[in-house]
Scaffold this motif. Sequence first.
Motif, mmCIF file in Angstrom:
data_model
loop_
_atom_site.group_PDB
_atom_site.id
_atom_site.type_symbol
_atom_site.label_atom_id
_atom_site.label_comp_id
_atom_site.label_asym_id
_atom_site.label_seq_id
_atom_site.Cartn_x
_atom_site.Cartn_y
_atom_site.Cartn_z
ATOM 1 N N PRO A 1 51.741 49.376 39.662
ATOM 2 C CA PRO A 1 51.356 48.666 41.331
ATOM 3 C C PRO A 1 51.744 47.026 40.937
ATOM 4 N N GLU A 2 51.967 46.293 42.159
ATOM 5 C CA GLU A 2 52.135 44.874 41.903
ATOM 6 C C GLU A 2 50.796 44.343 41.621
ATOM 7 N N PRO A 3 50.692 43.039 40.642
ATOM 8 C CA PRO A 3 49.461 42.522 40.409
ATOM 9 C C PRO A 3 48.499 42.131 41.553
ATOM 10 N N THR A 4 47.265 42.134 41.374
ATOM 11 C CA THR A 4 46.330 41.802 42.185
ATOM 12 C C THR A 4 45.505 40.590 41.919
ATOM 13 N N SER A 5 45.819 39.927 40.706
ATOM 14 C CA SER A 5 45.092 38.857 40.287
ATOM 15 C C SER A 5 45.794 38.151 39.338
ATOM 16 N N THR A 6 45.566 36.799 39.214
ATOM 17 C CA THR A 6 46.649 36.260 38.098
ATOM 18 C C THR A 6 45.751 35.367 37.280
ATOM 19 N N TYR B 1 49.605 45.992 33.002
ATOM 20 C CA TYR B 1 48.689 47.007 33.424
ATOM 21 C C TYR B 1 47.410 47.318 32.598
ATOM 22 N N GLU C 1 40.848 48.566 33.688
ATOM 23 C CA GLU C 1 40.776 48.172 35.129
ATOM 24 C C GLU C 1 41.556 49.013 36.062
ATOM 25 N N LYS D 1 44.611 48.424 37.184
ATOM 26 C CA LYS D 1 45.401 47.541 37.926
ATOM 27 C C LYS D 1 46.141 46.457 37.173
ATOM 28 N N SER D 2 47.070 46.076 37.881
ATOM 29 C CA SER D 2 48.233 45.197 37.153
ATOM 30 C C SER D 2 47.692 43.585 37.375
ATOM 31 N N ILE D 3 47.837 42.953 36.446
ATOM 32 C CA ILE D 3 47.689 41.350 36.351
ATOM 33 C C ILE D 3 48.726 40.641 36.053
ATOM 34 N N ARG D 4 48.715 39.330 36.688
ATOM 35 C CA ARG D 4 50.011 38.518 36.431
ATOM 36 C C ARG D 4 49.507 37.588 35.496
#
Length: 543
Positions: free
Chosen positions: A57-62, A333, A337, A339-342
Motif C-alpha cells: 500500500p501507499e505510505p500513510t506516514s513520513t 512496509y 504495524e 502499513k507502509s512508511i515513507r
Amino acid sequence: MSKKLGRRDFIEKAMLSGVGISMLPYLLSSCKTTINPAISQVDNSQKGHLLRDFKFPEPTSTIEIDTLILGAGISGLSAAYSLSKSGFSDYKILELDDFPGGNSQSRSNAVCAYPLGAHYLPIVNNHDQELISFLREHNIIVGFDEKGLPRYNEQYLCADPDERLFCDGIWQEGLIPQITTSASEKDEIKRFLHQMQEFKARKGSDNKYYFDLPLDLSSQDAEALLPDEITMATWMKDHGYQSPALLWYVNYCCRDDYGTRADETSAWAAIHYFAGRKSQAANAESDAVLTWPEGNNFLANCLLSKIPSAKISLNSVVFHLDVQENLVEVFYYSLLENKSIRVKAKNCIDALPLFVHKKFSGNINAALQPFQNTISYAPWLVANLTLNGALNKQRGATMAWDNVIMNDQSLGYVNAGHQLLQSRPTQYVLTYYKPLCDVDPKTARQNAHSLNNEELTASLLDELRKVHADLDEKLTSVELKLWGHAMIRPTVNAIWKERLERNKILQSSGIHFAHCDHSGVSLFEEAFHQGINAAKKIMEAKA
C-alpha cells in the motif's frame, strides 16, 4: 566453512620433514529413512518473497532523518557502530528479519548456542588497525607483546583438536589427505603450498600485496589481477597440478569459503583464500581462528553493543528507493504495524545484497539493472543436530572443532560446543554445512525449496551415517536453515573487472553502497570495512 589457512603451514612443515599426517543424488537420497528426531526449520523466506508477490500500500506516514541504513547484516551494523562511536545518533536501520546479524545469526537450546551461518574469524592482518582496534575494544584482543603483536583472548582461540578429515576409512588430523597419498602427490602438495606462501608475500609495483584484506588494499598491477580471468581449476591445470588429493582439497576450499566449485571460482579469489591473510600474533599460529558457540553472531553482538535497540526497525520490507535532489526517499512496509512508511533521508547507506533491488521501485533500480545478470548467489543448507550423548569412538583422530568427510557434497560439521569448558560433555550440537553447488544456483534453490524438512533431513543423515553408525540412537532434534542467497559467488572476472565497473557507476548514484556484495566476497572483514567506510564518508562530509 572452516579454517584452513594456517593449517597449511603446519602440514607443509610436517611434509618437508618427511612426517606423514595422518553428491549423493542431489540432496535427496534414494534411501528411504524413517526420521525419528524432532525436525524444524528456521525460515524467513516468505518475508523476502513479499517483494515478488505482495502489492504494497501507499505510505500513510513520513519519517525525516539524517541517515538511513538499509540492512542489519554485518556491514549495516558496522556502519551504525561507526556512526555511534563518532557521537552521531540521527540514524535509523531497517531490517527485514526478526533479528539483526544477516548470515551471522545464531540460536540456542538447552545444550548451547549454535550458529545458523558464519561461524569463525581468522586472526586478522596486523596492518588492519581498524579491525584490530574493534577486537581490542571487545576483549577479543587482550593486549600486545613487546614486538607489538596482538595477544588474543585464549577463550576465543579455537581449542585443540581443531580439524580432522575422514578419508580411506579413518579420521586423520588436518584437512589435506595424507594417509594413502603417494610420495609424488605429497611432493606436488608441497610445491603448491610453497607457491601459495610466495603469493602471500608478493607485492606489486604499487607496493601493495597481490592479495590483501580488505580487497581494495590489493595491488592493481595487471599481472596481479590476471588470475581473475580464469577459474581455479584452469589455473591448477596450467600450473601442472594433478594430484587427486590436492585437487580435492582446493575444490573443498573454494566450496568452503565461497560456495562455488573450483571450476567456477575465480582463480584470484581462490588464491586469495590461501594468500590474503598474513597475520601474526603473540600467542597463536598465523593460521589460528577465533570461534564461539554462536559463531559470528558473537561479533554481531559486539557491534550491537554500541547501537541503541530503538535505532533498528526489524520486520521492515524495503520496496522503494529513489534518489532525489539533496535527499533519498525510501518506502518500507512494517510487518508489525501492517502499513507502509515513507522515509526522507539526507544520506542513505545501502547495506542490502544487490539481488533484492530487482523488485524495488524508484530510480536506483535503473542504475543497478545492468549488473543484475552478472552476479549470482550461492545457496547453502545449514543444519544443527542435537545429540543426547557422545558418538562412539572411531578409528583415528578424535572429534575436533571442524570435522570433514572427504568426497561428500557437504563440508561436514562443526562441534558448536567445542569452546565450552566441559571435560566430558554429555550432549552435543553439531552444525552441518552444505553448499548447494552441484548444479547452477537457481536450480539448486528450486530443488532445495521443493523438498520438505523430512526429505532434507533424510539426505544429510544418510551422509553422516557413513561415519557415525550410532547417530540415530543419539540424535534428538534437527533444526534446518536454508539460505537461498547465502553469499555472492566470486566467479571469473567478478572480483576485479565487473566489480570495478559496477562500483564506478554506483559511486555517482547518491547512495553509499556498503554490502560485501560490492567486494565480491562474503567475508567478515570485507563487510566490516564496507560499513565503516560508508559511515566515514558521511561523517567527513559533515566536518
